[in-house]
Design a protein around this motif. Structure first.
Motif, PDB file in Angstrom:
ATOM      1  N   MET A   1       7.554   0.005 -10.317  1.00 51.57           N
ATOM      2  CA  MET A   1       7.182  -0.770  -9.131  1.00 51.57           C
ATOM      3  C   MET A   1       7.003   0.145  -7.936  1.00 51.57           C
ATOM      4  N   PHE A   2       7.995   1.004  -7.740  1.00 53.59           N
ATOM      5  CA  PHE A   2       7.964   1.945  -6.624  1.00 53.59           C
ATOM      6  C   PHE A   2       7.735   3.336  -7.201  1.00 53.59           C
ATOM      7  N   GLU A   3       6.488   3.742  -7.237  1.00 50.72           N
ATOM      8  CA  GLU A   3       6.166   5.037  -7.829  1.00 50.72           C
ATOM      9  C   GLU A   3       6.454   6.156  -6.850  1.00 50.72           C
ATOM     10  N   ARG A   4       6.808   7.300  -7.383  1.00 53.65           N
ATOM     11  CA  ARG A   4       7.053   8.452  -6.524  1.00 53.65           C
ATOM     12  C   ARG A   4       6.689   9.705  -7.310  1.00 53.65           C
ATOM     13  N   ILE A   5       5.893  10.561  -6.711  1.00 50.48           N
ATOM     14  CA  ILE A   5       5.576  11.852  -7.323  1.00 50.48           C
ATOM     15  C   ILE A   5       5.969  12.939  -6.343  1.00 50.48           C
TER      16      ILE A   5
ATOM     17  N   ALA B   1       6.150  17.235  -5.676  1.00 51.20           N
ATOM     18  CA  ALA B   1       5.794  18.588  -6.101  1.00 51.20           C
ATOM     19  C   ALA B   1       6.722  19.564  -5.408  1.00 51.20           C
TER      20      ALA B   1
ATOM     21  N   ILE C   1       6.534  18.206  -1.538  1.00 54.63           N
ATOM     22  CA  ILE C   1       5.624  17.158  -1.095  1.00 54.63           C
ATOM     23  C   ILE C   1       5.793  15.944  -1.997  1.00 54.63           C
ATOM     24  N   ALA C   2       5.871  14.763  -1.405  1.00 52.25           N
ATOM     25  CA  ALA C   2       6.082  13.556  -2.204  1.00 52.25           C
ATOM     26  C   ALA C   2       5.014  12.528  -1.886  1.00 52.25           C
ATOM     27  N   LEU C   3       4.581  11.853  -2.932  1.00 55.59           N
ATOM     28  CA  LEU C   3       3.605  10.778  -2.801  1.00 55.59           C
ATOM     29  C   LEU C   3       4.268   9.537  -3.378  1.00 55.59           C
ATOM     30  N   SER C   4       4.239   8.419  -2.651  1.00 49.35           N
ATOM     31  CA  SER C   4       4.914   7.240  -3.191  1.00 49.35           C
ATOM     32  C   SER C   4       4.187   5.977  -2.767  1.00 49.35           C
ATOM     33  N   ARG C   5       4.439   4.902  -3.492  1.00 52.03           N
ATOM     34  CA  ARG C   5       3.898   3.603  -3.095  1.00 52.03           C
ATOM     35  C   ARG C   5       4.682   2.490  -3.791  1.00 52.03           C
ATOM     36  N   GLY C   6       4.795   1.397  -3.090  1.00 51.64           N
ATOM     37  CA  GLY C   6       5.465   0.221  -3.627  1.00 51.64           C
ATOM     38  C   GLY C   6       4.439  -0.827  -3.998  1.00 51.64           C
ATOM     39  N   PRO C   7       4.899  -2.022  -4.362  1.00 52.73           N
ATOM     40  CA  PRO C   7       3.974  -3.073  -4.817  1.00 52.73           C
ATOM     41  C   PRO C   7       2.927  -3.468  -3.777  1.00 52.73           C
TER      42      PRO C   7
ATOM     43  N   ARG D   1       0.401  -0.760  -3.449  1.00 55.81           N
ATOM     44  CA  ARG D   1      -0.470  -0.685  -4.610  1.00 55.81           C
ATOM     45  C   ARG D   1      -1.545  -1.769  -4.537  1.00 55.81           C
TER      46      ARG D   1
ATOM     47  N   ARG E   1       4.607  12.251   2.112  1.00 47.13           N
ATOM     48  CA  ARG E   1       5.641  12.855   2.937  1.00 47.13           C
ATOM     49  C   ARG E   1       5.769  14.323   2.601  1.00 47.13           C
TER      50      ARG E   1
ATOM     51  N   PHE F   1      -2.373  15.351  -1.521  1.00 46.78           N
ATOM     52  CA  PHE F   1      -1.178  15.773  -2.249  1.00 46.78           C
ATOM     53  C   PHE F   1      -1.464  17.062  -3.016  1.00 46.78           C
TER      54      PHE F   1
ATOM     55  N   ALA G   1       0.097  20.717  -2.081  1.00 46.38           N
ATOM     56  CA  ALA G   1       0.964  21.376  -3.064  1.00 46.38           C
ATOM     57  C   ALA G   1       0.484  22.795  -3.324  1.00 46.38           C
TER      58      ALA G   1
END
Lengths: 174, 523
Positions: free
Chosen positions: A104-108, A110, B460-466, B469, B477, B501, B505
């Motif tokens: 649901m809450f994706e996070r990637i 690096a 470095i972080a990439l994120s998303r919630g419902p 999306r 971030r 991103f 990176a």
């Protein structure tokens, strides 16, 4: 079951030693599903038990709504646990580590190898029983928060050694 | 007695030998409390003395209260004993201070700065020179009178400072120069500049004797806070008094004060109760105190470029100045509260790897580098903080990042569909990448621009919630060391975010590899 995990181990070992050699995402051990499930079950029992204590003692029926909602939320979480665990993955690229988790809450995230300040290995009681370890990477930024759970113990140690060596050879300033 | 004392008497301090601090150190560190206690005793004694001399013999400790200890002493003829006891305590204190001063030594070698202190419990603190995040010289009012200064070497880490309190004023400046020289990675220049420093000191110490000493003190005291020889004059940014006062008046604190006053007024008008007024006088004192201390602490503020980084200095009575070597700035935030917009003022904060206890200008944390300034000042300060990274294009980009309302201006902004998430600022909410740094721009009401040099990004972080999306947007971030600035940007198109991103990176890796700022003069 045992043969399956062994092949898992070997696959991950190969990656750990030579970063960047095998592209693609590495997933964590399937046994971690059990660990995660047990964790969720325990917290579900505690939370639902505590919240149902009040309506049980006072006899106020509307207050049963809270434990009911909690129970549903926990049930959904527990049902999705296998998929969530399979969504946890990491990838050792040439210059950085990619880590991804969440449905649901994706996070990637690096993390360049040179930025790693230290690598932690943690093992809870359940992890130990199943021969798993949790790997934690610490950079100068507290928010990095890269924790890879459910790695077979041997893989975790090898991965740690490889990463420490990489961090040492690519050490940059802060 | 072989350990030399740290005074500006021509002894080089950064020679790897152990040195002692300024002899007035115990007085300056614990002296104020000591003087206060002495004062209380004397005041008490004066009352008794007046009574003895003007009202004849004292009669048994007053009416019904407990007997005054001083009266008791006088009555029983214990005065000799008491004087002896006081003398004994004094002697013990002096001996204690002397021993602790003797045991407090420091040395600076090519690799590290080390302090040993403590009599019963020995402490030993070392800081690596190539991890220095800044060197701070603080001169509290009392210490300035004695010609002493406190030198603080900030090393990376939470409260990881090596403090040398106190040193001779000149010695502190000299020592900072030498530490920075050692840390910068230069080897060849060392001998020459050390000789120059020595010669300067010899010339300075030509006026000896008591009169010369006083003259020198007065000279030090009245000298401008910023030494004109040490800097490039074109790079200096100062804050004029009017703007400083204006920025204080137009601050959030003023707004809250006014709201509080209005609420109190309404309350009184409605209820007819006047007891609220009791609180007004202390409140007034508090408010004035806040403004006065902010104002005096920001007076004589200056930012300037030196060969060893940026020098930030301020203060009227107690002065403080800090040198930030190059590459020690992890993230910069330029912001503009709504009240400041008509005047066009900005405020600059930054993240750095060390957090010092010593406060910065106007009592704010020392993460504030420019309390208030106009667009020109901001441009100058950014040029100082990102040396070599700002050319014509970058300067224009930065300016658009600050004042632009959005649209097609070199920034990748939020898509129209993200307007539900960023009601007013979706046109402006965006990012831009430059060879040296990444820019995050947000806020239509409270304008903000965050700058992170690629070489300082930790991860470095990439994120998303419902919801994200569903709207096909993402949150990105850049993790930096802890501080007031958080480099993040929400509600950007997912394709743009993914591209950014990947770019960040790879740039983070290459920039970190080619970064040599920890030995900034070595190349």
């Amino acid at each position: 079951m045992t043969t399956n995990t062994e092949s898992d181990d070997q696959q991950a070992e190969a990656v750990a030693v030579t970063p960047g050699a095998t592209p693609g995402w590495q997933h964590v051990s399937g046994k971690y599903i059990a660990v995660d499930l047990v964790g969720w079950l325990i917290s579900a029992v505690i939370m639902v038990g505590l919240t149902s204590l009040v309506p049980f003692l006072t006899g106020l029926t509307p207050l049963w709504a809270l434990p009911a909602i909690l129970a549903v939320v926990f049930l959904v979480n527990i049902l999705f646990t296998p998929r969530r665990v399979r969504a946890i993955a990491y990838q050792l690229r040439d210059d950085d580590l990619l880590f991804r988790r969440g449905l649901m809450f994706e996070r990637i995230v690096a993390v360049p190898y040179g930025r790693m300040q230290l690598v932690d290995i943690n093992r809870g009681p359940l992890d130990r029983a199943l021969g798993l370890s949790e790997l934690k990477f610490v950079t100068a930024a507290a928010a990095t928060g890269v924790v890879i759970p459910g790695l077979p113990a041997a893989v975790a140690e090898e991965l740690r050694d490889a990463l420490v060596e990489l961090a040492e050879s690519r050490r940059a300033g802060l | 007695m072989t350990t030399p004392v740290a005074r500006s008497n021509g002894v080089r301090l950064a020679d790897g030998q152990w040195h002692r601090l300024h002899p007035a150190t115990p007085l300056l560190r614990g002296g104020i409390a000591f003087v206060a206690i002495l004062g209380v005793i004397i005041v008490n004694f004066r009352d008794v003395a007046i009574e003895v001399f003007f009202r004849g013999p004292v009669n048994g400790g007053g009416s019904g209260g407990r007997p005054d200890p001083l009266t008791f002493v006088l009555e029983n003829g214990l005065i000799g004993v008491v004087i002896l006891a006081i003398m004994g305590v004094l002697l013990l204190c002096i001996a204690g201070f002397y021993v602790s001063w003797r045991m407090h030594t420091f040395r600076i070698t090519d690799e590290l700065v080390e302090v040993r202190s403590g009599v019963l419990f020995r402490t030993n603190r070392r800081g690596r020179l190539d991890r220095i995040q800044g060197i701070n010289i603080v001169r509290p009012f009392l210490a300035r009178l004695f010609g002493a200064a406190k030198l603080e070497v900030n090393v990376a880490g939470q409260d990881a400072n090596v403090q040398l309190a106190y040193l001779g004023s000149g010695a502190a400046d000299e020592l900072r120069r030498e530490i920075l020289l050692l840390a910068s990675g230069t080897r060849e220049q060392r001998a020459g500049s050390a000789d120059a420093g020595l010669a300067g000191h010899l010339a300075g110490s030509a006026t000896t004797g008591a009169a010369g000493l006083i003259e020198r003190r007065v000279g030090e005291f009245t000298a401008p806070e910023l030494d004109a020889n040490a800097i490039e004059p074109t790079s200096v940014v100062r804050i004029n008094l009017g703007r400083l006062a204006g920025s204080l008046v137009l601050s959030g604190f003023t707004v809250w004060t006014i709201i509080g006053a209005v609420l109190a007024g309404i309350f009184i008008a409605r209820t007819g109760e006047f007891f609220v007024l009791i609180g007004i006088i202390p409140a007034l004192i508090g408010v004035t105190g806040f403004y006065v201390s902010r104002f005096t602490r920001s007076i004589r503020y200056s930012i300037a470029a030196t060969p060893d980084g940026i020098r930030v200095g301020f203060g009227l009575l107690s002065t403080s100045n800090e040198t930030l070597p190059p590459g020690r700035i992890h993230a910069i935030q330029v912001s503009q509260p709504l009240l400041w917009r008509p005047a066009g003022w900005w405020h600059i904060q930054l993240n750095r790897a060390s957090n010092s206890w010593t406060n910065g200008a106007s009592g704010q944390a020392n993460t504030t580098i420019l309390p208030v300034g106009n667009l020109d000042d901001v441009r100058k300060v950014l040029e100082l903080m990102l040396p070599g990274a700002i050319d014509e294009d970058a300067a224009a980009l930065l300016e658009r990042g600050l004042v632009s309302r959005g649209g097609d201006d070199g920034f990748h902004n939020s898509p129209r569909r993200a307007a539900i998430l960023r009601w007013f600022s979706w046109r402006r909410n965006g990012f831009a990448v430059n060879p040296g740094f990444v820019l995050f721009r947000h806020g239509a009401i409270y304008r903000e621009l965050v700058i992170v040099p690629h070489a300082r990004a930790q991860s470095i972080a990439l994120s998303r919630g419902p919801i994200y999306r569903w709207l096909r947007v993402s949150h990105l971030r850049v993790h930096t060391v802890a501080g007031p600035v958080s480099a993040e940007l929400g509600a950007i198109d997912e394709g743009d975010a993914l591209e950014l991103f990947g770019e960040l990176a790879s740039r983070a890796v290459t920039a970190a590899n080619s970064d040599t700022t920890h030995r900034w003069r070595a190349s």
